[in-house]
Write an enzyme that holds these catalytic residues in place. Structure first.
Site: not given
Length: 714
Positions: A33-34, A218-219, A249
């Protein structure tokens, strides 16, 4: 351009090149994903869709933000101008320019958890409350939950039903009043004040809406309601918002994170394009099969089975030990065996549900001479001498900072005791002034003797330093302050304090690096605001060839070739609290186990222990999570107890087939109920045998079984 895109797989390519509108990227563990985020930002800039400073990238730690900016810069030299930061750092940056528009100074102070506890201490004294009965950590958690749920102190007091809720609400009321009087922010305020600024100041809102043509988060599964409101407002100019995360997650509901925001993102934005990244580059096929097998038992998720082109690898090894000591011994023996086969200890991690589980593990590691490190230990900036030094600087920066004053006025010991401080506080409260200013009127305060003399000297030293401040660099100011106040001399006089002196020297060194990074003329208040945003992970250092021990929460985002997950017992993992309180809590515990399993690259070890649990007065049983894994994927002890085979089935029946249960109580919208943990609540909706119930602000809305033994109709 082709070189930029050539390294991407089909799903990654789609996520990078889909630039317009609202995009939701569901990124499984180890799916790159990064890479997708950094390449997407580089692609947008290279295509001329936006200039670097018109792109915003939000992530959850300063370390992740720095790494993201570094990786973008490697792809494009001008990438360093991208706004890559945490929510808090972004809000601090905006407020640093526009805080006066909502009545706050530009050089506002951000207080940390120790400062917050100091504020609570004074409130407890006024209310004659005990910190033993009202634990500061619990009270601060309550305050944070209220703030992030947009519940102000007056609302909290109105909805508080009984003790201790009424005391919590009163503490919150006084805490908020104190922060407003001092014009300081806690971390939650950075979000809330920035949100208030954008909601109420049209010119500021339009400025940032027009500036950020593309926003990336992100996240996103860790986002809370307030952060989501921020993102929605900022993206309102160009409507280009890309969120990246993994609902499997989502493990931070206790911090206020709401996984519904990513699961239902397409309801808020109907034209959302959803792209699933399920190609895992980290783990063996066996480890992924174990993780998929486990997480499939969660009903509320976006289906996404991880796949890999890696080889199948060795079977996941499960070991049920005779007791906890034997469990720790087994792990040590396996580590020694791995080391004898050429595996570096730095490639091994031991994960556990809660910190207390490390005790026996540490003893066994020490007994066998196996070097280890506790990841996420005491943060450098949380050490006493560092906090003292920074408090001195805060007081130089803002002489009205009473929290910093109280911390350092008697460090080193000057004979200014609690009684003297109390007199100063009473005078300051009476005349609405700071403690430092109260020293001007020392005669009226009524202090005499050594305390009076020491306070006058302390005030003069700080005034002299303030007069010299403009002539000194940051590191020079630090050292001159430590010397002039006698702090450094007191440490050097004690041979046992040498380590603390070395820590202060490291702080001085870090200040020089900070100035080199942000220009030599950086101001003190800018430095203090930036330093307040540091987290435990930001200062985590590598400790050579040693085994790493950490909680599963701390392990998120990391990976290790060999991973041991210990303490897989009922009432430990999942925790007793999760089992007792809420169906959704057990689902989150399962996601937490999923995170733990997917940290492993080459081999995964799972352990539990037999024996008697003195806390619950029952025999220990293996975790239901073990029984949820396909037995064919496990090596070691494949034979599972009857309890282990049946517990998940019982749990699922209580959830999925609850309508078949003959329950003695039926609930309807508006009914009042009592829960033995959450207290009184109101039913806001009923879905089959599940009820959504609104409890007090400290607990929020819970989804519970109607026939849960802890729940009764009022």
């Amino acid at each position: 351009m082709q070189e930029l895109l050539a390294v991407l797989n089909e799903q990654q390519y789609e996520a990078v090149t889909t630039t317009t509108g609202y995009v939701r990227v569901i990124a499984g563990a180890g799916s790159g994903k990064t890479r997708v985020l950094t390449h997407r930002i580089a692609y947008i800039i290279e295509q001329g869709l936006a200039r670097p400073w018109e792109v915003l990238a939000i992530t959850f730690t300063n370390k992740a933000a720095r790494e993201m900016k570094e990786r973008i810069s490697e792809l494009l030299p001008e990438g360093s101008d991208v706004w890559a930061s945490t929510y808090h750092a972004m809000c601090a940056r905006i407020l640093r320019v526009h805080a006066p528009a909502i009545g706050y100074p530009q050089n506002f102070i951000v207080i940390d958890s120790d400062d917050q506890k100091a504020v609570l201490k004074n409130i407890y004294a006024d209310l004659k409350l005990s910190a033993k009965d009202y634990k500061p950590a619990s009270v601060l958690s309550y305050i944070s939950n209220c703030k992030m749920a947009f519940i102000d102190p007056n609302q909290a007091k109105q909805t508080a039903y009984a003790q201790p809720e009424t005391e919590y609400a009163e503490i919150y009321f006084r805490y908020d009043a104190y922060l407003r009087k001092q014009q300081v922010f806690d971390f939650d305020d950075l979000i809330l004040k920035a949100l208030f600024l954008l909601q109420t100041q049209a010119d500021v809102r339009e400025k940032y809406q027009q500036r950020f043509k593309y926003i990336h988060v992100d996240e996103f599964q860790d986002t809370n309601e307030a952060q989501y409101e921020l993102v929605k407002i900022l993206s309102g100019g160009w409507n280009n918002l890309c969120i990246v995360g993994d609902p499997d997650q989502a493990i931070y509901s206790w911090r206020g994170a709401n996984d519904r925001l990513i699961l239902e993102f397409d309801r808020d934005f109907k034209e959302t394009k959803t792209i699933i990244l399920n190609q895992n580059y980290r783990s063996t096929a066996n480890i992924l099969s174990v993780a998929n097998s486990l997480i499939s038992h969660n009903p509320n998720r976006l289906k996404k089975d991880l796949q890999t082109v890696n080889d199948s690898g060795k079977y996941t090894y499960y070991h049920e030990a005779f007791n906890e000591e034997a469990e720790a011994r087994f792990v040590c023996e396996e580590i020694i065996d791995l080391a004898n086969n050429g595996i570096a200890k730095s490639q091994i991690a031991i994960l556990y549900r809660a910190n207390y589980l490390s005790r026996l593990m540490e003893i066994q590691l020490m007994n066998r001479g196996i070097p280890y490190q506790i990841y996420g230990g005491v943060n450098f900036y949380a050490r006493k001498e560092i906090k003292d030094a920074l408090s001195y600087l805060r007081l130089l920066n803002n002489q009205h900072d009473d929290i910093a004053f109280e911390r350092v006025v008697n460090e080193p010991k000057r004979g200014v005791g609690a009684a003297s401080i109390a007199k100063l506080q009473r005078y300051a409260n009476q005349f609405q002034c700071s403690l430092m200013k109260a020293i001007h009127e020392i005669e009226a305060v009524g202090l005499t003797g050594k305390a009076k003399k020491s306070l006058i000297e302390f005030h003069q030293v700080m005034q002299n330093l303030r007069n010299r401040q403009s002539k000194l660099t940051l590191d020079e100011l630090l050292w001159e302050t430590l010397e002039a106040t006698g702090y450094l001399e007191a440490l050097k006089a004690d041979d046992e304090e040498q380590a603390r002196v070395e820590n202060l020297e490291e702080l001085r060194k870090s200040m020089r690096s900070f100035m080199e990074q942000y220009d030599d003329e950086v101001t003190l208040d800018y430095y203090l605001q930036e330093i307040a945003l540091y987290t435990d992970q930001d200062t985590q250092a590598e400790n050579g060839n040693s085994v790493t021990l950490m909680t599963v929460h701390a392990a998120k985002g990391l990976e290790f070739p060999y991973v041991f997950v210990i303490g897989l017992n009922e009432r430990i993992f999942p925790s007793q609290r999760a089992i007792d309180e809420d169906v959704k809590n057990v689902e989150e515990e399962r996601r937490l186990a999923y995170v733990a399993f997917t940290r492993a690259q080459k081999r995964l070890y799972l352990t539990s222990a037999q024996g008697y649990d003195f806390i619950s007065s029952t025999q220990k049983q293996p975790s239901r999570f073990i029984s949820e894994i396909d037995e064919e994927l496990l090596d070691g002890q494949k034979k599972l107890s009857n309890y282990q085979k049946n517990i998940t089935k019982q749990f699922e029946n209580s959830n999925k087939d609850a309508t078949m249960i003959d329950t003695s109580q039926q609930l309807s919208k508006g009914d009042r109920v009592i829960h033995r943990k959450f207290g009184e609540g109101t039913v806001i909706s009923v879905e089959g045998q599940m009820a959504n119930i609104a409890f007090s602000p400290a607990h929020g809305v819970k989804k519970l079984l109607i026939n849960h033994p802890a729940l009764s109709k009022k």
